[in-house]
Write a protein that holds these residues in place. Structure first.
Motif, PDB file in Angstrom:
ATOM      1  N   TYR A 149      -2.130  -5.764  -7.116  1.00  0.00           N
ATOM      2  CA  TYR A 149      -0.974  -4.883  -6.943  1.00  0.00           C
ATOM      3  C   TYR A 149      -0.016  -5.179  -8.088  1.00  0.00           C
ATOM      4  O   TYR A 149       0.489  -6.303  -8.219  1.00  0.00           O
ATOM      5  CB  TYR A 149      -0.316  -5.130  -5.591  1.00  0.00           C
TER       6      TYR A 149
ATOM      7  N   GLN B 212       6.513   2.568  -3.477  1.00  0.00           N
ATOM      8  CA  GLN B 212       6.664   3.416  -4.658  1.00  0.00           C
ATOM      9  C   GLN B 212       6.739   2.595  -5.944  1.00  0.00           C
ATOM     10  O   GLN B 212       6.636   3.144  -7.047  1.00  0.00           O
ATOM     11  CB  GLN B 212       7.948   4.252  -4.527  1.00  0.00           C
ATOM     12  N   HIS B 213       6.911   1.288  -5.803  1.00  0.00           N
ATOM     13  CA  HIS B 213       7.117   0.432  -6.973  1.00  0.00           C
ATOM     14  C   HIS B 213       5.851  -0.288  -7.443  1.00  0.00           C
ATOM     15  O   HIS B 213       5.854  -0.865  -8.532  1.00  0.00           O
ATOM     16  CB  HIS B 213       8.204  -0.601  -6.667  1.00  0.00           C
TER      17      HIS B 213
ATOM     18  N   ASP C 156       0.825  -1.214   0.000  1.00  0.00           N
ATOM     19  CA  ASP C 156       0.000   0.000   0.000  1.00  0.00           C
ATOM     20  C   ASP C 156       0.860   1.266   0.000  1.00  0.00           C
ATOM     21  O   ASP C 156       0.447   2.312  -0.518  1.00  0.00           O
ATOM     22  CB  ASP C 156      -0.918   0.016   1.221  1.00  0.00           C
TER      23      ASP C 156
ATOM     24  N   GLN D  65       4.975  -1.473 -11.080  1.00  0.00           N
ATOM     25  CA  GLN D  65       5.009  -0.414 -12.084  1.00  0.00           C
ATOM     26  C   GLN D  65       6.417   0.048 -12.443  1.00  0.00           C
ATOM     27  O   GLN D  65       6.620   0.725 -13.447  1.00  0.00           O
ATOM     28  CB  GLN D  65       4.188   0.781 -11.616  1.00  0.00           C
TER      29      GLN D  65
ATOM     30  N   ARG E 124       1.503  -0.276  -8.004  1.00  0.00           N
ATOM     31  CA  ARG E 124       0.260   0.483  -8.108  1.00  0.00           C
ATOM     32  C   ARG E 124      -0.924  -0.482  -7.998  1.00  0.00           C
ATOM     33  O   ARG E 124      -0.784  -1.687  -8.222  1.00  0.00           O
ATOM     34  CB  ARG E 124       0.192   1.232  -9.434  1.00  0.00           C
ATOM     35  N   LYS E 125      -2.071   0.054  -7.657  1.00  0.00           N
ATOM     36  CA  LYS E 125      -3.271  -0.770  -7.564  1.00  0.00           C
ATOM     37  C   LYS E 125      -3.999  -0.787  -8.915  1.00  0.00           C
ATOM     38  O   LYS E 125      -4.147   0.253  -9.560  1.00  0.00           O
ATOM     39  CB  LYS E 125      -4.212  -0.230  -6.484  1.00  0.00           C
ATOM     40  N   TYR E 126      -4.432  -1.973  -9.298  1.00  0.00           N
ATOM     41  CA  TYR E 126      -5.321  -2.118 -10.449  1.00  0.00           C
ATOM     42  C   TYR E 126      -6.640  -2.675  -9.908  1.00  0.00           C
ATOM     43  O   TYR E 126      -6.658  -3.736  -9.274  1.00  0.00           O
ATOM     44  CB  TYR E 126      -4.733  -3.065 -11.492  1.00  0.00           C
TER      45      TYR E 126
END
Length: 429
Positions: free
Chosen positions: A59, A45-46, A42, A62, A48-50
């Motif tokens: 998760y 920095q690496h 959550d 990215q 992102r949520k889809y």
């Protein structure tokens, strides 16, 4: 002076504790692994949520170190049981593989460019975080040459060590098409299976085990035709599952040279005494097979419906009698790749990769065997430009599902948590 000595001792003791935590999970070893992992992702920095249209969250990694970043093969989970380390593949358009590591505690990605692996041969010890792999061939040609099995731990200070060697079995011949499809550990974790195929030379596959404790490799048997995806039995050291596959016959043994030889009988059981027996009589049209965690079932996908029914099937295996029960259809659907949970209550699969280029859509879904309900994880994955299949599978003791997420022009690693899927598929709510 006495108090100063006490503080020094406490300092080193605390330092030791921190080092132990660094090696294992982190600041709170009593926190459940799934809770720990989700809390860290959550804030990462690496990742992102889809969010799928039905509310299921994945998760997605990215940060890109390569155009194609993949979860490891579905029979070999690559996330440690404590949720601390995530290993994943980096691949180029030519299929050359290296590995990278995401350190969950430090929110840090480490790329290991020198860790080149042969095909999809890597295996992660989910207890220690150590990764094993086979080094790509480098001119081996004669009996007496070996292919290195290597290992390294997850810490930056860990070094690469050689733990075993798989023989080059054919004298004065070029290297095999595969030395190992993917490393599969013996039940006692003392070694790995190998399925070395030298089809360009003699259309044979050399099957056995290699030890990581200094013993000599054991050649169990040699079979005509191409066999791959060797998977050791999870309970018994002297049994493995292996799959027959198509190949190009360059010798003319099966007709005109360079013809594509089709699969004759897909799923086989090989024993350390050299015997090899097909699971089903011909004809059968099955693929993507695996052992369940208990070793009591063989799972597979039946494409034609003549060995259980179209979809994900299983058949009981009797080790003592070396026999099989009646096939059972568990999940009736046009599936591509599937995997089962350790508990035996859940399945996960991807759908539609054969038409991926035409439809620009592959679906990944979860199946609750207790309720018979199916829930989409991702309803539509676009074609990335290459056939990097999602290959979803369970990890962290069934708490998460890992898969390869695709985007136009690239792939990356992704995971989702199973509890929302179980809740959504529970009819009792």
């Amino acid at each position: 002076m006495k108090n100063k000595q006490i503080y020094i001792v406490l300092f080193f003791l605390l330092g030791g504790v921190l080092l132990v935590h660094d090696k294992v999970k982190g600041e709170n070893t009593n926190e459940p692994p799934a809770t720990y992992l989700q809390r860290k992702l959550d804030k990462s920095q690496h990742f992102r949520k889809y969010v799928n249209h039905n509310g299921i969250i994945s998760y997605v990694l990215q940060t890109h170190l390569a155009k194609y970043q993949l979860s490891m093969y579905y029979t070999n989970p690559s996330v440690t049981d404590d949720g601390r380390y995530i290993w994943f593949w980096l691949s180029d358009s030519r299929g050359n593989f290296t590995v990278a590591l995401f350190d969950v505690e430090k929110d840090e990605i480490r790329q290991y460019k020198k860790m080149k692996i042969a095909s999809s041969s890597s295996y992660v010890d989910v207890k220690t975080g150590e990764v094993y792999w086979v080094k790509p061939s480098s001119g081996q040609r004669f009996i007496g040459d070996f292919y290195d099995v290597l290992k390294r731990g997850p810490l930056p200070s860990d070094k690469i060590t050689r733990v075993a060697g798989i023989p080059h079995f054919v004298d004065d011949a070029s290297g095999p098409r595969q030395v190992v499809t993917h490393l599969s550990p013996t039940a006692d974790r003392s070694g790995f299976a190998f399925d070395s195929g030298n089809y360009p030379t003699n259309n044979k596959t050399y099957i056995g085990t290699v030890s990581i404790d200094g013993q000599k490799p054991k050649l169990w048997t040699v079979l005509d035709r191409r066999y791959n995806h060797a998977q050791m039995h999870p309970v018994h050291n002297d049994v493995m599952l292996i799959a027959q596959d198509y190949f190009k016959d360059q010798t003319g043994q099966y007709g005109a040279p360079n013809i594509r030889v089709p699969i004759d009988n897909r799923m086989w059981i090989v024993y350390a005494d050299g015997s090899a027996n097909p699971v089903f009589p011909k004809p059968n049209n099955i693929y993507h097979e695996w052992w369940d965690a208990s070793g009591k079932y063989l799972w597979y996908i039946d494409k034609s419906g003549n060995r259980g029914g179209k979809g994900v099937c299983r058949v009981t295996y009797n080790y003592k009698e070396r026999s099989f029960g009646e096939p059972e259809l568990v999940w009736a659907d046009a599936l591509s790749h599937a995997s089962s949970s350790k508990s035996g209550n859940y399945l996960v699969a991807d759908h539609g990769y054969k038409q991926w280029e035409k439809t620009d859509s592959v679906r990944v879904s979860f199946f609750n065997m207790e309720t018979g309900r199916e829930i989409d994880i991702v309803s539509k994955l676009p074609y990335s430009g290459v056939q990097n299949h999602p290959h979803p599978h369970f990890a962290v003791n069934d708490e998460i599902i890992c898969y390869t997420f695709s985007e136009p022009g690239s792939n990356t690693f992704a995971l989702t948590f199973t509890r929302p899927l179980i809740y959504a598929s529970d009819k009792v709510r």
